[in-house]
Design a protein around this motif. Structure first.
Motif, PDB file in Angstrom:
ATOM      1  N   SER A 143     -25.119  15.253 -29.884  1.00 53.68           N
ATOM      2  CA  SER A 143     -23.790  15.595 -29.360  1.00 53.68           C
ATOM      3  C   SER A 143     -23.151  16.993 -29.997  1.00 53.68           C
ATOM      4  N   VAL A 144     -23.791  17.417 -31.121  1.00 55.47           N
ATOM      5  CA  VAL A 144     -23.483  18.784 -31.563  1.00 55.47           C
ATOM      6  C   VAL A 144     -24.611  19.755 -31.708  1.00 55.47           C
ATOM      7  N   LYS A 145     -23.967  21.015 -31.981  1.00 51.49           N
ATOM      8  CA  LYS A 145     -25.136  21.845 -32.165  1.00 51.49           C
ATOM      9  C   LYS A 145     -24.546  22.823 -33.171  1.00 51.49           C
ATOM     10  N   LYS A 147     -17.888  23.154 -40.794  1.00 48.72           N
ATOM     11  CA  LYS A 147     -18.918  23.864 -39.826  1.00 48.72           C
ATOM     12  C   LYS A 147     -20.295  23.586 -39.995  1.00 48.72           C
ATOM     13  N   VAL A 148     -20.823  23.177 -38.724  1.00 49.61           N
ATOM     14  CA  VAL A 148     -22.285  22.612 -38.727  1.00 49.61           C
ATOM     15  C   VAL A 148     -23.096  23.821 -39.229  1.00 49.61           C
ATOM     16  N   ILE A 154     -21.704  12.675 -33.620  1.00 48.86           N
ATOM     17  CA  ILE A 154     -22.438  13.751 -33.608  1.00 48.86           C
ATOM     18  C   ILE A 154     -23.915  13.247 -32.671  1.00 48.86           C
ATOM     19  N   ALA A 169     -19.504  12.319 -37.965  1.00 47.47           N
ATOM     20  CA  ALA A 169     -19.669  12.983 -39.008  1.00 47.47           C
ATOM     21  C   ALA A 169     -19.180  12.619 -40.362  1.00 47.47           C
ATOM     22  N   ASP A 193     -20.787  24.403 -34.280  1.00 47.11           N
ATOM     23  CA  ASP A 193     -19.769  23.298 -34.083  1.00 47.11           C
ATOM     24  C   ASP A 193     -18.912  23.152 -35.066  1.00 47.11           C
ATOM     25  N   VAL A 238     -28.530  21.565 -37.456  1.00 48.48           N
ATOM     26  CA  VAL A 238     -28.815  20.073 -36.699  1.00 48.48           C
ATOM     27  C   VAL A 238     -30.356  19.792 -37.059  1.00 48.48           C
ATOM     28  N   VAL A 279     -16.719  20.197 -37.066  1.00 48.35           N
ATOM     29  CA  VAL A 279     -16.670  18.845 -37.008  1.00 48.35           C
ATOM     30  C   VAL A 279     -15.600  18.149 -37.994  1.00 48.35           C
ATOM     31  N   SER A 300     -15.614  13.084 -35.367  1.00 47.46           N
ATOM     32  CA  SER A 300     -16.520  13.780 -34.421  1.00 47.46           C
ATOM     33  C   SER A 300     -17.861  13.115 -34.341  1.00 47.46           C
TER      34      SER A 300
END
Length: 315
Positions: free
Chosen positions: A206-208, A65-66, A219, A60, A211, A69, A213, A217
Motif C-alpha cells: 500500500s506504500v511506495k 519518509k519511505v 503498508i 508502519a 511516501d 520498499v 507514513v 499508516s
C-alpha cells in the motif's frame, strides 16, 4: 516368479484405480450436493477463503519518509525480515549526540575522582601536621595560632573531600540519565526498522518510495503462514446441527467443480447478525447466524478472498 510379480503389479494398479475412482465419485457427489438446497443431510452456504489467522493489515508503527520498499506482492517473507527503509537521520544524530555526552561525562567523573584522591592525600598530610602541632603546643613548643591554622586547614580539606564525593555521586546519577537517553534513542532508531513480525505472504503493498507514513499508516495486506479456511455463516435454523469435525466440500460458484475438501474446525458459541455478503443476502434482516470455519486440507487451494459455496455434510 514372473507370475507373482505380474500379480503384484496388477493388484497395485487396481488399488490405485479404485482410490482414484473413489475420489472422483466423492467429487461428483460434492458437485451434485452443491446444486441441492439445505436438507437434513447437508447444509449449503456461501463462504470466503481466508488464512486461518485472518488477513493482517500491517502498519508502519513509526513516522517518517519511505526511502525504499523492500517487498512486493505475492512475495514470501520470513519473521524479522525488513519491509521498509524509513528515513532516520535525525534519530541517528540524536543517538550519536547522547553517546558523545556520556563519553564527556565519564571523562569528567575520572577527573573528579583524581581530584578526590588528591584531596584525600592533602587531608591526610594536614591531619598529620595538625597532630604534630598539637604535640608541640602541649609541650609549649608551638604557638596557639599555628595550631589553630593547622586545624582550620584540616577542616577545609575535609569539606573539600565531602564536596568531591558528592560531585562524583551527582555525576554518576547524570550518567544514569544519559544511559536512559541512549536507550530511548536506540529504541527510536530500531522503530524506524519496519520488520515482519511473522512469516507469510504479502498480498498487497500500500506504500511506495517517497511516501510519508505515521504509526497507523497501512503498508501492506499480509497472509500469515498456516492453513486456509472457508469462513461461512449458518442460519439459526440449522446452527445447532453444526459439530466440529464434520466433513465439508468447497465448490466453485462459477464452474460448480469441487475446489477443496476440509472439516469444520470452529463453530461460534453464539448467534449474531449476518456480516458475510450481507448485501447479497436474501434472508430477512432479523435472522441470526452462527460463524463457522472449515479448515481446508492440504493440496491445491482456492485463491485467498475467493467467494465460494460450501457443503457441510451432517451425516
Amino acid at each position: 516368479m514372473k507370475k507373482y510379480l505380474l500379480l503384484f503389479v496388477t493388484i497395485t494398479l487396481l488399488a490405485s484405480c479404485n482410490k482414484k475412482e473413489k475420489e472422483d465419485a466423492e467429487k461428483v457427489k460434492a458437485d451434485s450436493l452443491a446444486k441441492l438446497p439445505t436438507t437434513n443431510n447437508q447444509i449449503l452456504g456461501v463462504a470466503r477463503i481466508e488464512p486461518e489467522d485472518g488477513i493482517l493489515n500491517l502498519t508502519a508503527g513509526t513516522n517518517g519518509k519511505v526511502l525504499a520498499v523492500l517487498i512486493k506482492e505475492n512475495q514470501i517473507v520470513q519473521k524479522g525480515q525488513s519491509l521498509l527503509t524509513i528515513e532516520n537521520n535525525l534519530e541517528n544524530a540524536q543517538l550519536a549526540q547522547s553517546e558523545s555526552k556520556i563519553g564527556t561525562q565519564k571523562a569528567a567523573i575520572a577527573v573528579s575522582q583524581a581530584n578526590l584522591e588528591a584531596a584525600k592525600t592533602n587531608l591526610k598530610n594536614a591531619r598529620e601536621t595538625y597532630e604534630r602541632n598539637l604535640s608541640l603546643y602541649e609541650g609549649n613548643a608551638q604557638t596557639k595560632q599555628t595550631l589553630d591554622d593547622s586545624k582550620a586547614t584540616v577542616d577545609k580539606l575535609a569539606k573539600d573531600v565531602e564536596t568531591a564525593v558528592a560531585s562524583i555521586e551527582q555525576s554518576k546519577s547524570k550518567i544514569n540519565e544519559l544511559e536512559a537517553d541512549i536507550s530511548y534513542f536506540r529504541t527510536v532508531v530500531n522503530q524506524k526498522k519496519v520488520n515482519s513480525l511473522v512469516s507469510g505472504k504479502v498480498l498487497k503493498v500500500s506504500v511506495k518510495t517517497g511516501d510519508y507514513v505515521n504509526n497507523t499508516s497501512q503498508i501492506a495486506e499480509f497472509a500469515p503462514n498456516g492453513s486456509l479456511i472457508a469462513k461461512t455463516e449458518v442460519d439459526e435454523l440449522y446452527a445447532e446441527k453444526i459439530q466440529l469435525g464434520q466433513k465439508a466440500f468447497i465448490i466453485s460458484q462459477t464452474t460448480g467443480d469441487t475446489l477443496a475438501r476440509g472439516s469444520v474446525s470452529y463453530a461460534a458459541d453464539y448467534l449474531k447478525q449476518k456480516s458475510l455478503f450481507k448485501d447479497q443476502s436474501t434472508e430477512q434482516e432479523d435472522r441470526r447466524v452462527r460463524d463457522v470455519s472449515i479448515r481446508l486440507e492440504s493440496g491445491k487451494m482456492p485463491l485467498i478472498g475467493s467467494r465460494v459455496d460450501c457443503v457441510i455434510l451432517l451425516k
